[in-house]
Scaffold this motif. Structure first.
Motif, PDB file in Angstrom:
ATOM      1  N   PHE A 159       0.820  -1.210   0.000  1.00 24.72           N
ATOM      2  CA  PHE A 159       0.000   0.000   0.000  1.00 24.72           C
ATOM      3  C   PHE A 159       0.853   1.259   0.000  1.00 24.72           C
ATOM      4  N   GLU A 163      -3.201   5.451   0.590  1.00 26.13           N
ATOM      5  CA  GLU A 163      -4.192   4.384   0.594  1.00 26.13           C
ATOM      6  C   GLU A 163      -4.487   3.915   2.015  1.00 26.13           C
ATOM      7  N   ALA A 194      -4.707   9.916  -5.091  1.00 31.75           N
ATOM      8  CA  ALA A 194      -5.058   8.763  -4.255  1.00 31.75           C
ATOM      9  C   ALA A 194      -6.490   8.341  -4.557  1.00 31.75           C
ATOM     10  N   SER A 196      -7.687   5.159  -4.138  1.00 30.96           N
ATOM     11  CA  SER A 196      -8.132   4.093  -3.242  1.00 30.96           C
ATOM     12  C   SER A 196      -7.825   4.459  -1.799  1.00 30.96           C
ATOM     13  N   ARG A 197      -8.720   4.098  -0.896  1.00 30.60           N
ATOM     14  CA  ARG A 197      -8.554   4.354   0.533  1.00 30.60           C
ATOM     15  C   ARG A 197      -9.046   3.151   1.328  1.00 30.60           C
ATOM     16  N   LEU A 235     -10.399  -1.948   1.256  1.00 32.37           N
ATOM     17  CA  LEU A 235      -9.767  -1.019   0.329  1.00 32.37           C
ATOM     18  C   LEU A 235     -10.797  -0.669  -0.726  1.00 32.37           C
TER      19      LEU A 235
END
Length: 271
Positions: A159, A163, A194, A196-197, A235
């Motif tokens: 990651f 993320e 960014a 994706s988190r 995710l």
């Protein structure tokens, strides 16, 4: 305000490393994502050691003690972290050692000798000291708070800091000098790339295993990570979440994405 109660005690999945010597603070400051130089005695920082490509090798809590810096890290990653720190040591005047006599613990309320968890006030306090009875309910608390675990969620080399929300949780200082992987992290911050988190979710139905895809119709929106009860971390691709027109489903169970109290970015359609 705490997100959920848990019973204070030692966290069995954590271990301690001590870094001491006249250049210990400067050594860690030049390697890690957080500002270590400004820590006062008794203060801690959330930080990570990255690959040159900007991905998280190890995330950790760094406490400045009276005569050393104590690193609270994943127990399963400690040997590799020790090797990596020793590799970067070169001629620095530092000593790096495992501290098996010390354990890392957590408490939902303030405790003597402890320090507030620098990531979020919703997860209470941390402590490094003699081993105690094992904490209970901590994983449920951290999942409810939206906090990823070093081993259960992040692994190593998988990651980017954004993320894993290190930019939101005080784990990255964007004003400090160079550190390993800084260029990639700074570029993601300034370009806002960014997509994706890691976010908390609730699951209505049987909790699917880690790694199960979260889908909206035919499109994958995310992937489940660690879980406790009906809550989990996942995710999530924020752009695909924004475009989703069908309910989110993981292996037949309905998934609802939550926005943590600490998040400053938009989470489309979040509860």
């Amino acid at each position: 305000m705490r997100d959920i109660e848990f019973q204070a005690g030692t966290l069995p999945g954590r271990a301690v490393i001590a870094v001491r010597g006249p250049e210990a603070g400067h050594f860690l400051h030049n390697l890690l994502t957080a500002d270590i130089d400004r820590l006062a005695e008794g203060e801690a920082a959330y930080a990570a050691l990255l690959t040159p490509q900007g991905k998280i090798l190890f995330d950790m809590l760094v406490l400045r003690g009276a005569d050393s810096y104590l690193i609270d890290c994943a127990a399963g990653q400690r040997a590799d972290l020790l090797k990596r720190l020793s590799m970067y040591k070169l001629r620095a005047k530092v000593e790096i050692a495992a501290r098996d006599d010390l354990a890392a613990g957590a408490s939902p309320i303030e405790l003597a000798g402890g320090y507030r968890d620098p990531r979020s006030p919703g997860i209470g306090w941390r402590v490094i000291g003699a081993p105690q009875a094992e904490a209970r309910g901590y994983d449920a608390a951290r999942i409810a708070a939206g906090l990823a675990d070093s081993e259960a969620d992040l692994g190593s080399g998988e990651f980017f800091p954004h993320e894993a929300n290190l930019d939101q949780l005080g784990g990255v200082n964007f004003r400090k000098g160079c550190y390993v992987g800084q260029e990639v992290v700074s570029r993601m911050e300034h370009r806002g790339t960014a997509r994706s988190r890691i976010l908390p979710v609730t699951v209505d139905g049987t909790m699917p295993p880690k790694g199960t895809e979260i889908r909206a119709g035919e499109k994958q929106v995310g992937t489940l990570l660690s879980s406790a009860g009906q809550k989990a971390l996942a995710l999530i691709r924020l752009d695909r979440l924004a475009d989703a027109t069908a309910p989110l489903v993981a292996d037949g169970a309905t998934v609802t994405v939550k926005k943590p109290a600490w998040a400053t970015y938009e989470v489309p359609g979040a509860a």
